[in-house]
Write a protein that holds these residues in place. Structure first.
Motif, PDB file in Angstrom:
ATOM      1  N   ARG A  37     -64.350 -52.600 -22.619  1.00 21.37           N
ATOM      2  CA  ARG A  37     -65.109 -51.909 -21.566  1.00 21.37           C
ATOM      3  C   ARG A  37     -64.797 -50.412 -21.514  1.00 21.37           C
ATOM      4  O   ARG A  37     -65.317 -49.697 -20.651  1.00 21.37           O
ATOM      5  N   LEU A  38     -63.951 -49.924 -22.430  1.00 20.93           N
ATOM      6  CA  LEU A  38     -63.688 -48.487 -22.487  1.00 20.93           C
ATOM      7  C   LEU A  38     -64.958 -47.741 -22.890  1.00 20.93           C
ATOM      8  O   LEU A  38     -65.829 -48.286 -23.572  1.00 20.93           O
ATOM      9  N   SER A  39     -65.046 -46.480 -22.477  1.00 20.37           N
ATOM     10  CA  SER A  39     -66.117 -45.631 -22.995  1.00 20.37           C
ATOM     11  C   SER A  39     -65.760 -45.228 -24.425  1.00 20.37           C
ATOM     12  O   SER A  39     -64.625 -45.413 -24.882  1.00 20.37           O
ATOM     13  N   GLY A  40     -66.720 -44.665 -25.128  1.00 20.70           N
ATOM     14  CA  GLY A  40     -66.454 -44.218 -26.490  1.00 20.70           C
ATOM     15  C   GLY A  40     -65.333 -43.193 -26.554  1.00 20.70           C
ATOM     16  O   GLY A  40     -64.452 -43.259 -27.414  1.00 20.70           O
ATOM     17  N   ASP A  41     -65.349 -42.243 -25.630  1.00 27.73           N
ATOM     18  CA  ASP A  41     -64.296 -41.214 -25.606  1.00 27.73           C
ATOM     19  C   ASP A  41     -62.936 -41.827 -25.263  1.00 27.73           C
ATOM     20  O   ASP A  41     -61.904 -41.448 -25.837  1.00 27.73           O
ATOM     21  N   GLN A  42     -62.924 -42.761 -24.322  1.00 27.34           N
ATOM     22  CA  GLN A  42     -61.670 -43.410 -23.955  1.00 27.34           C
ATOM     23  C   GLN A  42     -61.109 -44.205 -25.136  1.00 27.34           C
ATOM     24  O   GLN A  42     -59.904 -44.202 -25.379  1.00 27.34           O
ATOM     25  N   TYR A  43     -61.990 -44.866 -25.871  1.00 29.45           N
ATOM     26  CA  TYR A  43     -61.550 -45.647 -27.028  1.00 29.45           C
ATOM     27  C   TYR A  43     -60.948 -44.734 -28.098  1.00 29.45           C
ATOM     28  O   TYR A  43     -59.902 -45.052 -28.684  1.00 29.45           O
ATOM     29  N   ALA A  44     -61.595 -43.601 -28.350  1.00 30.34           N
ATOM     30  CA  ALA A  44     -61.086 -42.669 -29.360  1.00 30.34           C
ATOM     31  C   ALA A  44     -59.700 -42.164 -28.972  1.00 30.34           C
ATOM     32  O   ALA A  44     -58.795 -42.079 -29.818  1.00 30.34           O
ATOM     33  N   LEU A  45     -59.520 -41.826 -27.681  1.00 34.65           N
ATOM     34  CA  LEU A  45     -58.219 -41.346 -27.217  1.00 34.65           C
ATOM     35  C   LEU A  45     -57.181 -42.465 -27.292  1.00 34.65           C
ATOM     36  O   LEU A  45     -56.038 -42.243 -27.719  1.00 34.65           O
ATOM     37  N   PHE A  46     -57.564 -43.667 -26.896  1.00 31.57           N
ATOM     38  CA  PHE A  46     -56.676 -44.831 -26.962  1.00 31.57           C
ATOM     39  C   PHE A  46     -56.212 -45.079 -28.397  1.00 31.57           C
ATOM     40  O   PHE A  46     -55.019 -45.253 -28.663  1.00 31.57           O
ATOM     41  N   SER A  47     -57.134 -45.059 -29.344  1.00 38.42           N
ATOM     42  CA  SER A  47     -56.790 -45.300 -30.746  1.00 38.42           C
ATOM     43  C   SER A  47     -55.827 -44.244 -31.274  1.00 38.42           C
ATOM     44  O   SER A  47     -54.861 -44.555 -31.980  1.00 38.42           O
ATOM     45  N   ALA A  48     -56.088 -42.987 -30.913  1.00 37.19           N
ATOM     46  CA  ALA A  48     -55.210 -41.906 -31.359  1.00 37.19           C
ATOM     47  C   ALA A  48     -53.807 -42.072 -30.769  1.00 37.19           C
ATOM     48  O   ALA A  48     -52.795 -41.850 -31.456  1.00 37.19           O
ATOM     49  N   ASN A  49     -53.725 -42.469 -29.503  1.00 34.17           N
ATOM     50  CA  ASN A  49     -52.418 -42.656 -28.876  1.00 34.17           C
ATOM     51  C   ASN A  49     -51.658 -43.827 -29.498  1.00 34.17           C
ATOM     52  O   ASN A  49     -50.443 -43.752 -29.699  1.00 34.17           O
ATOM     53  N   VAL A  50     -52.374 -44.926 -29.799  1.00 41.39           N
ATOM     54  CA  VAL A  50     -51.735 -46.070 -30.457  1.00 41.39           C
ATOM     55  C   VAL A  50     -51.153 -45.643 -31.798  1.00 41.39           C
ATOM     56  O   VAL A  50     -49.999 -45.948 -32.129  1.00 41.39           O
ATOM     57  N   ASP A  51     -51.940 -44.905 -32.587  1.00 47.15           N
ATOM     58  CA  ASP A  51     -51.460 -44.460 -33.900  1.00 47.15           C
ATOM     59  C   ASP A  51     -50.232 -43.570 -33.765  1.00 47.15           C
ATOM     60  O   ASP A  51     -49.271 -43.683 -34.523  1.00 47.15           O
ATOM     61  N   ARG A  52     -50.255 -42.682 -32.762  1.00 51.70           N
ATOM     62  CA  ARG A  52     -49.135 -41.758 -32.606  1.00 51.70           C
ATOM     63  C   ARG A  52     -47.874 -42.506 -32.140  1.00 51.70           C
ATOM     64  O   ARG A  52     -46.767 -42.206 -32.594  1.00 51.70           O
ATOM     65  N   LEU A  53     -48.031 -43.478 -31.244  1.00 47.54           N
ATOM     66  CA  LEU A  53     -46.877 -44.261 -30.799  1.00 47.54           C
ATOM     67  C   LEU A  53     -46.250 -45.029 -31.961  1.00 47.54           C
ATOM     68  O   LEU A  53     -45.028 -45.121 -32.081  1.00 47.54           O
ATOM     69  N   ILE A  54     -47.088 -45.581 -32.828  1.00 50.98           N
ATOM     70  CA  ILE A  54     -46.579 -46.348 -33.961  1.00 50.98           C
ATOM     71  C   ILE A  54     -45.830 -45.438 -34.934  1.00 50.98           C
ATOM     72  O   ILE A  54     -44.802 -45.819 -35.503  1.00 50.98           O
ATOM     73  N   ARG A  55     -46.322 -44.218 -35.116  1.00 54.62           N
ATOM     74  CA  ARG A  55     -45.691 -43.302 -36.069  1.00 54.62           C
ATOM     75  C   ARG A  55     -44.468 -42.593 -35.499  1.00 54.62           C
ATOM     76  O   ARG A  55     -43.730 -41.939 -36.241  1.00 54.62           O
ATOM     77  N   SER A  56     -44.209 -42.741 -34.209  1.00 55.94           N
ATOM     78  CA  SER A  56     -43.203 -41.907 -33.545  1.00 55.94           C
ATOM     79  C   SER A  56     -41.789 -42.158 -34.046  1.00 55.94           C
ATOM     80  O   SER A  56     -40.939 -41.270 -33.939  1.00 55.94           O
ATOM     81  N   ASP A  57     -41.517 -43.363 -34.566  1.00 53.66           N
ATOM     82  CA  ASP A  57     -40.153 -43.625 -35.038  1.00 53.66           C
ATOM     83  C   ASP A  57     -40.080 -43.665 -36.561  1.00 53.66           C
ATOM     84  O   ASP A  57     -39.100 -44.153 -37.130  1.00 53.66           O
ATOM     85  N   ASP A  58     -41.132 -43.159 -37.214  1.00 54.87           N
ATOM     86  CA  ASP A  58     -41.142 -43.013 -38.671  1.00 54.87           C
ATOM     87  C   ASP A  58     -41.054 -44.340 -39.422  1.00 54.87           C
ATOM     88  O   ASP A  58     -40.610 -44.382 -40.566  1.00 54.87           O
ATOM     89  N   ARG A  59     -41.437 -45.416 -38.773  1.00 53.36           N
ATOM     90  CA  ARG A  59     -41.491 -46.695 -39.485  1.00 53.36           C
ATOM     91  C   ARG A  59     -42.521 -47.577 -38.788  1.00 53.36           C
ATOM     92  O   ARG A  59     -42.809 -47.400 -37.607  1.00 53.36           O
ATOM     93  N   ILE A  60     -43.087 -48.512 -39.528  1.00 52.95           N
ATOM     94  CA  ILE A  60     -44.035 -49.457 -38.954  1.00 52.95           C
ATOM     95  C   ILE A  60     -43.457 -50.854 -39.123  1.00 52.95           C
ATOM     96  O   ILE A  60     -43.190 -51.290 -40.248  1.00 52.95           O
TER      97      ILE A  60
END
Length: 282
Positions: free
Chosen positions: A114-137
């Protein structure tokens, strides 16, 4: 018991037949999960603000210094209300058992749609950044990325129609070896589980891979190829994978997450297998 596995003979139920149809064991597990969730988490999963905060919370590092940096990043880049709620959820979510993570994500996917398109784009970017924050997946992060991609991306982004690049299993011997090797390494079935899966696929002489040869980077490449096999072959691949992890009579959390990621990546999303004993009543 392990949802997705039949009673008695330790044989997986037809995995393709389960696509989109949770079994009674999945529903019972979801019900028990709901009963055990802290109220603030339960309230959050059903609306878009809270659903985003729960996903962010699942990705926060256990190391306090890393977690502080992640929360500061969210304050800068996420919706202020979502960032605040994520910080509030740190304590109640800290006690959640790891086996509840993927079922919890399943509960909140409808709210994320139910997110808007802009909200989804921001959400996806934040998820990617959180995953990369400790330099490992780690495996959960990798599986989560694939789950979100499968269940959300088609709602927000144009997706190309599925294509068939491979019409025989012989053409994907390498990717099949990577998949079965990763699953065999995840549990205690080992060589026997690998050989059982290879036998189901009719791939005689398939070599079991070790260590980095079947790590997450290799799995990424393998699943890209396996996503482009003919649908009838996907059924065989999933059944071979399920038999591989069922061989030792146990399905652990790592095997469960790898199998779930495989199903989602092949375009056959299904409820997650529940870690536990194969052959228990489901």
């Amino acid at each position: 018991g392990v949802a997705g596995f039949a009673s008695g003979d330790s044989r997986p139920i037809d995995v393709v037949g389960q696509v989109g149809r949770p079994t009674p064991a999945h529903l019972a597990y979801a019900t028990s999960l709901l009963a055990d969730l802290p109220e603030v988490v339960l309230n959050a999963v059903h609306e878009a603000y809270g659903a985003r905060a729960v996903v962010y919370g699942l990705l926060l590092d256990r190391d306090e210094s890393v977690r502080r940096a992640q929360l500061a990043d969210l304050e800068e880049h996420a919706d202020p209300g979502v960032a605040r709620l994520t910080a509030e959820l740190v304590s109640p979510m800290s006690a959640l058992p790891p086996e509840s993570f993927l079922p919890l994500v399943d509960l909140l996917v409808p709210a994320l749609r139910r997110l808007s398109g802009d909200q989804y784009a921001l959400f996806s970017a934040n998820v990617d950044r959180l995953i990369r924050s400790d330099d490992r997946i780690d495996l959960f992060e990798w599986t989560l990325q694939r789950l979100l991609r499968t269940h959300l991306r088609p709602h927000f982004e144009p997706t190309a129609p599925a294509r068939i690049r491979f019409s025989s299993l012989a053409a994907v011997r390498g990717p099949c070896a990577v998949l079965l090797s990763a699953l065999a390494a995840a549990g205690s079935a080992g060589d026997r589980g690998f050989e059982r899966g290879a036998s189901i696929l009719g791939l005689s002489g398939l070599r079991r891979l070790r260590g980095p040869e079947c790590g997450l980077a290799e799995m990424d490449r393998a699943l890209l190829d396996l996503a482009d096999v003919a649908p009838r072959l996907k059924r065989e691949i999933l059944e071979a994978a399920a038999q591989c992890i069922a061989d030792d009579g146990q399905v652990n959390l790592v095997e469960s997450e790898l199998f779930r990621a495989t199903c989602d990546s092949l375009g056959c999303p299904m409820p997650p297998i529940l870690p536990g004993e194969v052959g228990a009543d489901s």
